[in-house]
Write a protein that holds these residues in place. Structure first.
Motif, PDB file in Angstrom:
ATOM      1  N   GLY A 155       0.843  -1.161   0.158  1.00  0.00           N
ATOM      2  CA  GLY A 155       0.184  -0.137  -0.081  1.00  0.00           C
ATOM      3  C   GLY A 155       0.853   1.191  -0.122  1.00  0.00           C
ATOM      4  N   ILE A 156       0.785   2.181   0.953  1.00  0.00           N
ATOM      5  CA  ILE A 156       1.668   3.113   1.397  1.00  0.00           C
ATOM      6  C   ILE A 156       2.282   3.119   2.721  1.00  0.00           C
ATOM      7  CG2 ILE A 156       1.194   4.606  -0.452  1.00  0.00           C
ATOM      8  CD1 ILE A 156      -0.684   6.228   1.323  1.00  0.00           C
ATOM      9  N   TYR A 157       3.428   3.230   2.968  1.00  0.00           N
ATOM     10  CA  TYR A 157       4.043   3.700   4.393  1.00  0.00           C
ATOM     11  C   TYR A 157       4.058   5.258   4.430  1.00  0.00           C
ATOM     12  CZ  TYR A 157       7.714   4.395   7.882  1.00  0.00           C
ATOM     13  OH  TYR A 157       8.151   4.810   8.847  1.00  0.00           O
ATOM     14  N   ILE A 158       3.607   5.600   5.593  1.00  0.00           N
ATOM     15  CA  ILE A 158       3.560   6.848   6.205  1.00  0.00           C
ATOM     16  C   ILE A 158       4.343   6.913   7.067  1.00  0.00           C
ATOM     17  CG2 ILE A 158       2.148   8.851   6.683  1.00  0.00           C
ATOM     18  CD1 ILE A 158      -0.331   7.354   5.445  1.00  0.00           C
ATOM     19  N   VAL A 173      12.924   3.319   4.816  1.00  0.00           N
ATOM     20  CA  VAL A 173      14.247   4.027   5.199  1.00  0.00           C
ATOM     21  C   VAL A 173      14.343   5.496   4.588  1.00  0.00           C
ATOM     22  CG1 VAL A 173      16.766   3.792   5.484  1.00  0.00           C
ATOM     23  CG2 VAL A 173      15.259   1.754   6.059  1.00  0.00           C
ATOM     24  N   GLU A 174      14.240   5.585   3.360  1.00  0.00           N
ATOM     25  CA  GLU A 174      14.377   6.680   2.572  1.00  0.00           C
ATOM     26  C   GLU A 174      13.465   7.905   3.039  1.00  0.00           C
ATOM     27  OE1 GLU A 174      14.543   5.664  -1.528  1.00  0.00           O
ATOM     28  OE2 GLU A 174      16.078   4.067  -1.032  1.00  0.00           O
ATOM     29  N   ALA A 175      12.287   7.439   3.286  1.00  0.00           N
ATOM     30  CA  ALA A 175      11.074   8.265   3.952  1.00  0.00           C
ATOM     31  C   ALA A 175      11.484   8.790   5.229  1.00  0.00           C
ATOM     32  CB  ALA A 175       9.759   7.557   4.022  1.00  0.00           C
ATOM     33  N   LEU A 184       3.486  15.031   4.789  1.00  0.00           N
ATOM     34  CA  LEU A 184       3.546  13.534   5.121  1.00  0.00           C
ATOM     35  C   LEU A 184       4.674  12.895   4.202  1.00  0.00           C
ATOM     36  CD1 LEU A 184      -0.561  13.191   4.918  1.00  0.00           C
ATOM     37  CD2 LEU A 184       0.936  12.934   6.899  1.00  0.00           C
ATOM     38  N   PHE A 185       5.459  12.182   4.795  1.00  0.00           N
ATOM     39  CA  PHE A 185       6.627  11.599   4.157  1.00  0.00           C
ATOM     40  C   PHE A 185       6.270  10.016   3.989  1.00  0.00           C
ATOM     41  CE2 PHE A 185       8.563  15.111   6.266  1.00  0.00           C
ATOM     42  CZ  PHE A 185       9.591  15.723   5.473  1.00  0.00           C
TER      43      PHE A 185
END
Length: 233
Positions: free
Chosen positions: A75-78, A96-98, A114-115
């Motif tokens: 999905g997406i990681y926030i 890790v980059e977020a 929101l990253f």
């Protein structure tokens, strides 16, 4: 079993304790970083895994611990789901980059951006999750901070095109150059480079201070008497 106790892998990648305390993440029993992915309904649908390289029991070459947990979907990681006033979404490739992008952002930006990680190429579930996140928060401003390489160029072009299709009035910005990514770098590689440079600079300042002889303190008899000589008794 997952917890937030083991921070060794994230700290090995230059993520600070402050950022770890402020962001979403888990660790499994092996110490592997696990980033929860949410679907369009805010439900957890999978975990991206990143950990130390390991050697299989059969003695093969060392392997990288990365990918998704079994029987789960992207999905997406926030990273900062508790963002106070979300007005922008910034996309990175991995969890890790977020976290790295969050760490390099100002405190003001952490409260309004929101990253998000979409973990590379995206499918229908990830696209639906992105649209739902933007619509829930009425966001029309987006930015991308993918890798500074051909793969990142490809992801940037696709993300900008898809966002423009879904949000025709949106403002969409490629942040790689303005953030200072060098060729071949991703957000975490840049963070580690900046951390090293900061340590080197601090060490140079320390050595310079040690090399500078301390100036002797002036006693009262050494103080200038100008202004006194002309005084009348």
């Amino acid at each position: 079993f997952m917890s937030r106790r083991d921070t060794r892998y994230r700290e090995s990648r230059g993520i600070s304790k402050e950022v770890l305390a402020e962001t979403r993440w888990k660790t499994n029993k092996y110490g592997t970083a696990c980033f929860p992915h949410h679907d369009a309904n805010r439900e957890i649908c999978g975990y991206e895994r990143r950990g130390f390289d390991y050697t299989p029991k059969d003695g093969d070459e060392p392997k990288k611990m990365k990918g998704f947990t079994t029987d789960t979907e992207k999905g997406i990681y926030i990273a900062n789901g508790n963002c106070a006033q979300p007005a922008e979404i910034r996309f990175c490739e991995s969890g890790v980059e977020a976290l790295s992008a969050y760490q390099l952002a100002s405190k003001e930006d952490r409260q309004r951006i929101l990253f998000v990680s979409n973990a590379g190429e995206t499918g229908e579930k990830t696209e639906a999750s992105i649209i739902a996140l933007a619509q829930r928060n009425n966001i029309q401003t987006f930015s991308t901070a993918y890798n500074q390489d051909k793969g990142g160029d490809n992801l940037t072009a696709k993300r900008h095109e898809r966002l423009a299709q879904q949000f025709p009035d949106a403002q969409i910005t490629d942040m790689r150059d303005s953030l200072g990514l060098k060729p071949g770098e991703d957000m975490n590689i840049m963070l580690q480079r900046l951390n090293r440079e900061a340590l080197e600079h601090a060490e140079q300042q320390k050595l310079a201070a040690q090399a500078t002889p301390e100036q002797p303190r002036k006693g009262k008899e050494q103080q200038p008497t100008e202004g006194r000589e002309g005084q009348k008794n």
